[in-house]
Design an enzyme around this catalytic site. Structure first.
Site, PDB file in Angstrom:
ATOM      1  N   ARG A   1       0.486  15.334   0.211  1.00 20.09           N
ATOM      2  CA  ARG A   1       0.623  15.124   1.653  1.00 20.09           C
ATOM      3  C   ARG A   1       1.376  16.247   2.357  1.00 20.09           C
ATOM      4  NH1 ARG A   1       1.123  11.017   4.460  1.00 20.09           N
ATOM      5  NH2 ARG A   1       0.932  12.662   6.038  1.00 20.09           N
TER       6      ARG A   1
ATOM      7  N   ARG B   1       4.461   6.363  -1.671  1.00 17.54           N
ATOM      8  CA  ARG B   1       5.409   7.160  -0.887  1.00 17.54           C
ATOM      9  C   ARG B   1       6.601   7.637  -1.706  1.00 17.54           C
ATOM     10  NH1 ARG B   1       6.794   4.436   4.758  1.00 17.54           N
ATOM     11  NH2 ARG B   1       7.585   2.823   3.372  1.00 17.54           N
TER      12      ARG B   1
ATOM     13  N   ARG C   1       0.814  -1.220   0.000  1.00 16.60           N
ATOM     14  CA  ARG C   1       0.000   0.000   0.000  1.00 16.60           C
ATOM     15  C   ARG C   1       0.847   1.270   0.000  1.00 16.60           C
ATOM     16  NH1 ARG C   1      -0.296   2.747   4.661  1.00 16.60           N
ATOM     17  NH2 ARG C   1       0.594   1.787   6.500  1.00 16.60           N
TER      18      ARG C   1
ATOM     19  N   ASP D   1      -4.820   3.667   6.490  1.00 17.69           N
ATOM     20  CA  ASP D   1      -3.833   3.294   7.498  1.00 17.69           C
ATOM     21  C   ASP D   1      -4.489   2.298   8.439  1.00 17.69           C
ATOM     22  OD1 ASP D   1      -1.011   4.363   8.683  1.00 17.69           O
ATOM     23  OD2 ASP D   1      -2.341   3.720  10.292  1.00 17.69           O
TER      24      ASP D   1
ATOM     25  N   TYR E   1       0.069  -1.591  19.047  1.00 17.65           N
ATOM     26  CA  TYR E   1       0.055  -0.125  19.054  1.00 17.65           C
ATOM     27  C   TYR E   1      -0.717   0.412  20.257  1.00 17.65           C
ATOM     28  CZ  TYR E   1       2.101   0.569  14.401  1.00 17.65           C
ATOM     29  OH  TYR E   1       2.960   0.613  13.332  1.00 17.65           O
TER      30      TYR E   1
END
Length: 324
Positions: free
Chosen positions: A15, A6, A2, A51, A126
């Protein structure tokens, strides 16, 4: 993977002024960012831009994605009361994802869209650590020290993840991927006891959804056999394990996905080409092979190299198909 966008200047331009979570909640940006690698590289499928913490935030957890750090949780999970703070989600809680998927299905036409979500263990890590961790010490301390609370947390996260993936499927994605980014921190015994039941809940919950299910983790060489039992149709393999070896561990009834080392893309083209050829050859051991990287694209990757890799995979795959 994904993160393909970037390395693209058009992604970084978008971004530059928009925080990560906001970009995931704006259907116009999700649509544009998802389409960018398809336009640029001519890949066979699009990966929904999102995300893994998006559904957790929608479930009421106060968190942010901090540039250079990753997800940071304001109040980490410590007690049963904390677990109860994680609400069950509905389509209305993630309506922006529903809208983005529907827009993308129209824009993509015949190109499939792959949805995704984080697996319960990685999300739990997380939430317990409060952010990224190299050791997952707090996660393991809770897992070993209070198994009942651990399983309650993962069960709730499995519900959230399953609901999130169902929203994507109902909106029109053609396949889904369950990311367990940090599962490689565990032994096989611990994975089977503390993680596998919850990943199985998610994947088996989609058994009759009519779309292929992909399961991926990083550093999971010793877990591939167990991951193959979780209920996915395809098991993603990182760059550390050759695909023919991985197939022997996963089982001959599962397709594989992977697994070019992202760092190889920074090497001279002859090295890249040789590695692509090797991976395609080793992938023939499985009943199906989705060529991919073994983890995310590094931001410093030259987009032109990615385009050449896609073209090479198409050329070699079509040649093999012509040869029968």
């Amino acid at each position: 993977m994904r993160q393909a966008g970037r390395s693209l200047p058009e992604y970084r331009e978008i971004r530059a002024s928009v925080p990560m979570l906001e970009s995931c909640r704006r259907p116009d940006l999700v649509t544009e960012i998802t389409l960018q690698p398809v336009r640029r590289h001519g890949v066979d499928a699009a990966i929904l831009f999102s995300d893994i913490v998006v559904p957790v935030a929608a479930a009421g957890i106060d968190l942010d994605i901090v540039p250079g750090t990753g997800p940071v949780v304001a109040e980490p999970i410590r007690t049963a009361a904390d677990v109860e703070r994680i609400r069950r989600i509905t389509r209305d809680d993630v309506s922006y994802v529903d809208e983005a998927v529907r827009q993308l299905v129209v824009e993509l036409g015949d190109t499939p869209l792959i949805g995704f979500a984080g697996a319960p263990f990685t999300l739990a890590s997380y939430l317990v650590e409060g952010g990224p961790s190299r050791t997952h010490a707090k996660t393991k301390a809770l897992m070993y020290g209070d198994p009942e609370l651990w399983h309650a947390l993962c069960a709730r996260l499995a519900e959230v993840t399953l609901a999130f993936l169902r929203v994507q499927i109902e909106a029109g994605v053609s396949a889904v991927q369950l990311f367990d980014s940090w599962a490689g921190a565990l032994s096989e015994a611990d994975y089977r006891r503390f993680v596998l039941p919850h990943s199985t809940t998610v994947l088996s919950g989609l058994a009759h959804a009519g779309v292929p299910r992909i399961h991926f983790g990083v550093g999971t060489a010793e877990l591939l056999g167990a991951m193959g039992e979780a209920g996915a149709d395809v098991v993603g393999v990182d760059w550390r394990t050759p695909l023919d070896v991985a197939t022997g561990r996963i089982g001959a009834d599962k397709a594989v996905q992977g697994n070019l080392d992202p760092c190889v893309l920074l090497a001279p083209w002859p090295v890249v080409e040789a590695e692509v050829r090797r991976i395609l050859e080793q992938g023939r051991a499985a009943p199906g092979h989705v060529f991919n990287l073994g983890h995310g694209v590094l931001p410093e990757t030259d987009p032109e190299v990615l385009t050449r890799v896609v073209a090479l995979v198409h050329e070699l795959s079509s040649r093999r198909a012509d040869q029968g």
